[in-house]
Design an enzyme around this catalytic site. Structure first.
Site, PDB file in Angstrom:
ATOM      1  N   ARG A 169     106.133  20.996  20.826  1.00 24.49           N
ATOM      2  CA  ARG A 169     106.948  21.690  19.833  1.00 24.49           C
ATOM      3  C   ARG A 169     108.059  20.756  19.369  1.00 24.49           C
ATOM      4  NH1 ARG A 169     105.682  25.871  17.321  1.00 24.49           N
ATOM      5  NH2 ARG A 169     107.876  26.375  17.069  1.00 24.49           N
ATOM      6  N   LEU A 194     111.744  20.358  18.422  1.00 19.78           N
ATOM      7  CA  LEU A 194     112.906  21.141  18.840  1.00 19.78           C
ATOM      8  C   LEU A 194     114.006  21.070  17.785  1.00 19.78           C
ATOM      9  CD1 LEU A 194     112.761  19.845  22.490  1.00 19.78           C
ATOM     10  CD2 LEU A 194     112.282  22.193  21.746  1.00 19.78           C
ATOM     11  N   ASN A 200     111.800  13.109  27.569  1.00 28.27           N
ATOM     12  CA  ASN A 200     110.467  13.329  27.014  1.00 28.27           C
ATOM     13  C   ASN A 200     109.587  12.134  27.359  1.00 28.27           C
ATOM     14  OD1 ASN A 200     108.428  14.584  25.355  1.00 28.27           O
ATOM     15  ND2 ASN A 200     108.866  13.046  23.773  1.00 28.27           N
ATOM     16  N   HIS A 204     106.278  10.134  25.699  1.00 25.43           N
ATOM     17  CA  HIS A 204     105.507  10.027  24.463  1.00 25.43           C
ATOM     18  C   HIS A 204     104.398   8.994  24.678  1.00 25.43           C
ATOM     19  CE1 HIS A 204     104.658  10.254  20.212  1.00 25.43           C
ATOM     20  NE2 HIS A 204     104.588   8.939  20.208  1.00 25.43           N
TER      21      HIS A 204
HETATM   22  C1  GAR Z   1     100.688  13.330  27.541  1.00 21.81           C
HETATM   23  O1  GAR Z   1      99.854  12.266  27.194  1.00 21.81           O
HETATM   24  C2  GAR Z   1     102.030  13.188  26.853  1.00 21.81           C
HETATM   25  O2  GAR Z   1     102.462  11.868  26.719  1.00 21.81           O
HETATM   26  C3  GAR Z   1     101.725  13.784  25.507  1.00 21.81           C
HETATM   27  O3  GAR Z   1     100.902  14.888  25.775  1.00 21.81           O
HETATM   28  C4  GAR Z   1     100.157  14.648  26.968  1.00 21.81           C
HETATM   29  C5  GAR Z   1     100.386  15.794  27.903  1.00 21.81           C
HETATM   30  O4  GAR Z   1      99.554  15.711  29.030  1.00 21.81           O
HETATM   31  N1  GAR Z   1     102.914  14.180  24.829  1.00 21.81           N
HETATM   32  C6  GAR Z   1     103.051  14.152  23.514  1.00 21.81           C
HETATM   33  O5  GAR Z   1     102.161  13.838  22.754  1.00 21.81           O
HETATM   34  C7  GAR Z   1     104.427  14.551  23.015  1.00 21.81           C
HETATM   35  N2  GAR Z   1     104.546  14.286  21.621  1.00 21.81           N
HETATM   36  P1  GAR Z   1      99.833  16.620  30.302  1.00 21.81           P
HETATM   37  O6  GAR Z   1      99.994  18.060  29.799  1.00 21.81           O
HETATM   38  O7  GAR Z   1      98.599  16.459  31.129  1.00 21.81           O
HETATM   39  O8  GAR Z   1     101.065  16.099  30.970  1.00 21.81           O
END
Ligand code: GAR
Length: 194
Positions: free
Chosen positions: A95, A97, A111, A113
């Protein structure tokens, strides 16, 4: 007690890595910290079951039930604040924010990324890295500021992009590194507050 609240939207493997590493390396106890709650905007987020099995409080707040981003973020902050957080950790929380939410937790909102920021902020990072011909990809842990994926970088991990990689194979390689750097960044953040 330093309470950590982790926000997820999906599988929650980064959340699980933080919980497991804190147990295995025993730093949660040493630093007087614990994962107090896992909050998801999706009721079917896989990570909720892991949290429940580990005796962690879980909360679900469906963003679709709120008329605006601001209304959702206000309700989300109210849920988070019930757990008196020292640190709020976004772990695959998909989301955007509001500035008000980010301001409320300024300096204690992290966070992860899945790219080597500042390259490839936003979505579809692995596909974009492959299409750009990148030889290396990775992940970044950063402080959250009002602008998406731009806050101060706390840690990064690098992996090679291999011939024949798809977004999925590259994502899997990056994810194994996320599981190393996110728990470490959380521990270091807590130590910096000690
Ligand atoms: C992870 O790869 C994280 O870096 C990414 O979502 C995945 C969550 O995996 N986050 C994003 O893309 C944020 N913009 P998880 O639920 O298994 O931790």
């Amino acid at each position: 007690m330093k309470n950590i609240v982790i926000l997820i939207s999906g599988g929650g493997s980064n959340m699980a890595a933080i919980v497991r590493t804190a147990e295995r390396e025993d730093w949660a106890r040493r630093l007087g910290a614990r994962v107090a709650a896992v909050v998801s905007n999706k009721a079917d987020a896989g990570g909720l079951a892991f949290a429940r099995e580990h005796g962690i409080a879980t909360e679900v707040l469906d963003h679709k039930a709120y008329p605006s981003r601001e209304a959702f973020d206000e309700a989300l902050a109210a849920v988070i604040d019930r757990h008196a957080p020292t640190l709020v950790v976004l772990a695959g929380f998909m989301r955007i924010l509001t500035p008000g939410f980010v301001q409320r937790y300024a300096g204690r909102l992290l966070n992860i990324h899945p790219s080597l920021l500042p390259a490839f902020n936003g979505l579809h990072t692995h596909q974009r890295a492959i299409e750009a011909g990148c030889r290396y990809a990775g992940a970044t842990v950063h402080q959250v500021t009002a602008e998406l994926d731009v806050g101060p970088i706390l840690d990064q991990a690098v992996v090679p992009v291999l011939p024949g990689d798809t977004a999925d194979t590259l994502a899997a390689r990056v994810l194994t590194q996320e599981h190393l750097i996110y728990p470490r960044a959380v521990r270091r953040w807590l130590e910096s507050q000690a």
